[in-house]
Design a protein around this motif. Sequence first.
Motif, short mmCIF file in Angstrom:
data_model
loop_
_atom_site.label_atom_id
_atom_site.label_comp_id
_atom_site.label_asym_id
_atom_site.label_seq_id
_atom_site.Cartn_x
_atom_site.Cartn_y
_atom_site.Cartn_z
N GLU A 1 1.02 -1.10 0.10
CA GLU A 1 0.09 0.06 -0.07
C GLU A 1 1.01 1.27 -0.07
O GLU A 1 0.65 2.15 -0.71
N ALA A 2 1.99 1.14 0.96
CA ALA A 2 2.84 2.48 1.07
C ALA A 2 3.45 2.65 -0.20
O ALA A 2 3.61 3.85 -0.69
N ASP A 3 3.96 1.55 -0.94
CA ASP A 3 4.83 1.71 -2.06
C ASP A 3 3.69 1.90 -3.37
O ASP A 3 4.31 2.43 -4.51
N ASN B 1 1.03 4.02 -2.65
CA ASN B 1 0.90 5.43 -2.31
C ASN B 1 1.50 6.38 -2.85
O ASN B 1 1.39 7.54 -3.30
#
Lengths: 302, 506
Positions: free
Chosen positions: A152-154, A156
């Motif tokens: 998710e972070a990468d 985002n």
Amino acid sequence: MFRILAERLKQGSRTLDWPRKEPALSPRYRGRPELADTACGDCRACYAACPAGALFTRADAPGRTPLLDMARCIFCGACAEVCPEGAIRFSRDYRVAAASREGLLVGPRAAGGEGAGGAPADPAALMGDRFRLFRRSLKLREVSAGGCNACEADTNVLGTLVYDLGRFGIEFTASPRHADGLVVTGPVTRNMCAALVDTWAAVPRPRLLVAVGACAISGGLFREAPECLGGLGGTAGDTGPGAPAVADTLTEAGLTPDIYVPGCPPNPWSILAGILALRGEGRPLIPDWTLSVGPGQTIVRG
Amino acid sequence: MHEFDYRKAVALNEVPVLTAEALGERILEHVRDGWRVLAYFGLPEAGGDGAVGLCCVLAHDAEQRLAAARTAPLTAFPSLAEACPQVELFEREIYEEWGILPEGHPWLKPVRRSPDAPGGSGRDFYRVDGSEVHEVGVGPVHAGIIEPGHFRFQCYGEIILHLEIALGYQHRALMALLRPRAAAEPVAALRLAECAAGDSSVAHATALCVLRERLLGLGELSERCQRLRRAGLELERLANHCGDLGAIAGDTGFLPTSSWNGRIRGDFLNLTATLCGNRFGRGLLAYGGAAWGLSSEECADMAGRLAATGRDAAGSAKTMFASSSVGQRMAGTGQVTEALAREIGLVGVAARASGLPRDARFHAPLSSLPQAAPGPRTERTGDVFARAEVRRAEMEDSLTMVEADLDWLGRHPEDAAERERAHGMEKAALAQLPPQRLAVAQVEGWRGEICHVGVTGPDGDFLALRVVDPSFHNWTGMALAMRGGQISDFPLCNKSFNLSYCGYDL
């Protein structure tokens, strides 16, 4: 106001002119694996070292270098480290996406024809005009279905100014009703199944589906967790033992990815390249030496 | 209660077996005396006939001591939730996972079964009645790229009377997978622990490594390993604190810092990738050591990039804090008082912002390496401003520590004899676990204290392996911080806590 402008000048412009320029990745980055064809005998060191069960014996060559399934691989490099023959290495190529589950199977580079079978897959040829509609504008909605927040972070981060997703006409939307497709991360937990199916149903057609990360493709390290459905890859044996009925729900709902971006998590450039490949842009998806396993071939698990 | 040094494993027969009533009394006494509950869980009897007792581990931060006690197998016990709110969630977990009933618990809601779980009948939410009261439900799928959870607001006009947070959507049964593997396939277990919460990969991996090392009684690792591990942990803190400040700036409508910090956070992640090839630090840790080293040239290169990134981060934060509109938006929003924080057992940034000096780097240090500050960075106001300011200050400290580590590593290249010793240590750390021990690992991740508790049985397998993410303690704080606020404060407040969904759901 002047303080902000002064700081703005100090911070400079950081958007990378990709794909014209290549990103500077860590020298220790582990990208797409490359396999050399060797006689392995009884050595099973790589199978034992792999925490993800990503290695498969080739039915046609059981005593030789196995197949590496990027769908499960977490790119930890343990197999390469223990291989006495040096038959496995991880290249620095971050373009790892494939348009099919089978396309994620990496076989040894063919020395003299043996093991070769994959067709060069130029995204333009592979994807054709299927997603032409989205060439200038593509709106995506992200659903985390049991993801650990790394994928998710990468994903985002693509919105930040280094990647500047907007310049490709791609944007993440707040509602599935405003989206042309979904990006799914995570092994799909039982608890998230209904919400994922509902979200997918809310996306107007034509729509597309992107699976990001080992979990979303095959269940990853949570492949055998009874609380998880084994991702969207849908290959037999990858379904969580506790939930065949719920897994069927995913298939019935039509949740079959159009593009698979492997990794744990994939590098943001891998995700970006994967999404662009979906529209037929960028360099070849699958290198020509990758072994493609057709319907006639079977895989024996190691 | 058996009291022991936090670094030591204790023999299980030293942990007294009490009645459920006596255990409850001891817990209450200890909490009154300044202890807090680290973990409270079902402890299955060896032999696997399904009989489960309770086990509770408490910590006294100032004295750097731990205490543990347990009960014989039971099916019910008197609930302490009313008298000691910090055990409320643990008791629900005990009921959900082992079916042991906390008698008199005010509301045995599910912990990790989402309202949409198959076969479930939805869930009751706390409801406020009244003609002008309305309810707002949000999630599980949210507007941003974020993990799922359901938020149910009870509002009177603009004012939030109550917020209820329903999680469980991310439940992957991580602890059930981890428990057998951590004994039998420790390396595979380490890879799994790195996924407990992806943004805290290094912290969770450190905790599992430290737990195993303590169970085996390996003693302190070499300074090189300590520095490599700390560099990974502090880089993780830098990346996430930086991202959080950017997110807070974004939700106050201050776009410059929001935009810069998105990039700067990535630069910190890329420094971690220089260390081990993975932006989240996966693969950095090894039992008994670190899987990667750094040459003098690599240290110099990293130090240069770290200094530049640190300057950018400081400039970006300074610009944000100098803006009066940002300051005003943050001040007074989402307050948690010190008394409340203590009562519900907050940890990490949220606890420190409310004035509680809880930081495992000080109360349970993993090494004797010097810290950058004399004590935990605390604030008093317990609002979004305080949580942002704690992060800003801690980034300065983390930068100082990583600089010191890179400097030391650059000046001390590893020689052959040391490498030999390191290999020996790593091999020793993979040995079979000793039977009948209990050990605890407390690691200050960027979000707060991560706690892994392991209890081995007669054959060296884990009878229990509990993973307690700081989010488990802190979601309650997030819910209470919203009372009296407005729904428009929620995103900002949520960013200032930045809790993990999967770390809670596991």
